[in-house]
Design a protein around this motif. Sequence first.
Motif, short mmCIF file in Angstrom:
data_model
loop_
_atom_site.label_atom_id
_atom_site.label_comp_id
_atom_site.label_asym_id
_atom_site.label_seq_id
_atom_site.Cartn_x
_atom_site.Cartn_y
_atom_site.Cartn_z
N TRP A 37 0.93 -1.29 -0.12
CA TRP A 37 -0.03 -0.04 0.02
C TRP A 37 0.75 1.37 -0.02
CZ3 TRP A 37 -1.37 3.15 4.72
CH2 TRP A 37 -2.13 4.12 4.55
N LYS A 39 -0.87 4.68 -0.77
CA LYS A 39 -1.67 5.72 -0.50
C LYS A 39 -3.12 5.52 -0.57
CE LYS A 39 -1.88 8.95 -4.32
NZ LYS A 39 -1.46 10.18 -4.74
N SER A 40 -4.01 6.05 0.10
CA SER A 40 -5.63 5.87 -0.24
C SER A 40 -6.02 7.61 -0.08
CB SER A 40 -6.33 5.15 0.78
OG SER A 40 -5.71 3.78 0.95
N THR A 48 -6.37 12.13 2.31
CA THR A 48 -5.28 11.36 1.63
C THR A 48 -4.50 10.64 3.05
OG1 THR A 48 -4.94 12.62 -0.13
CG2 THR A 48 -3.05 11.44 0.56
N TYR A 106 -14.15 -4.40 -4.76
CA TYR A 106 -13.50 -3.25 -5.15
C TYR A 106 -13.40 -3.11 -6.60
CZ TYR A 106 -11.52 -3.97 -0.37
OH TYR A 106 -11.27 -4.19 0.70
N THR A 117 -4.64 -0.21 -8.70
CA THR A 117 -5.50 0.71 -7.64
C THR A 117 -6.65 0.06 -7.58
OG1 THR A 117 -3.96 2.66 -9.09
CG2 THR A 117 -6.22 3.13 -8.17
N ASP A 120 -13.24 1.50 -3.46
CA ASP A 120 -14.30 0.96 -2.88
C ASP A 120 -15.38 0.94 -3.57
OD1 ASP A 120 -12.80 0.19 -0.44
OD2 ASP A 120 -13.06 2.38 0.17
N PHE A 126 -12.82 5.12 -0.62
CA PHE A 126 -11.35 5.22 -0.96
C PHE A 126 -11.05 4.64 -2.11
CE2 PHE A 126 -11.70 7.21 3.38
CZ PHE A 126 -10.83 7.80 3.24
N SER A 127 -9.96 5.29 -3.06
CA SER A 127 -9.40 4.95 -3.76
C SER A 127 -7.82 4.47 -3.33
CB SER A 127 -9.33 5.62 -5.14
OG SER A 127 -8.55 4.98 -6.05
N SER A 128 -7.41 3.26 -3.53
CA SER A 128 -5.98 2.91 -2.76
C SER A 128 -4.91 2.38 -3.83
CB SER A 128 -6.10 1.85 -1.77
OG SER A 128 -6.98 2.35 -0.82
#
Length: 132
Positions: A37, A39-40, A48, A106, A117, A120, A126-128
């Motif tokens: 991981w 960032k989200s 962020t 996801y 990437t 949710d 969130f996009s992670s």
Amino acid sequence: MKKSVLIFIISILAASCTLESSSNTSGSNSILGTWTWQKSVGGIAGTTLTPESTGTQKKLLFSSDGKVTVYLNNEITTTTTYEIKKGPSIFDEKESTLLIFGGNTYVIQYFDEQNLTLADNFADGFSSLYKR
């Protein structure tokens, strides 16, 4: 307005990217392996989160037996089955590539040899970003 812009940007990204292999077990563009991981970004406030800002390290390990192991700070928190399939995205109701595990769905927004990437598949999620 901020939420609409975020959803628009995510929709554009999701529409422009595809998963090369919908199989979870083969191909050079396979999801198999360890993803770390980075960032989200998301939520109502457009927050962020990073390993530095949260003090946590997260990894996903996808194996050829159809299982994913989730690590938090190098300790296993979950091992469960995963599935990759086509289905509707909350962002635009169009068919997207979905990753399902641990009771969550996801949208795979972007996938290549080194980057993954996941977003949710629900409002204000969130996009992670993960890297190999």
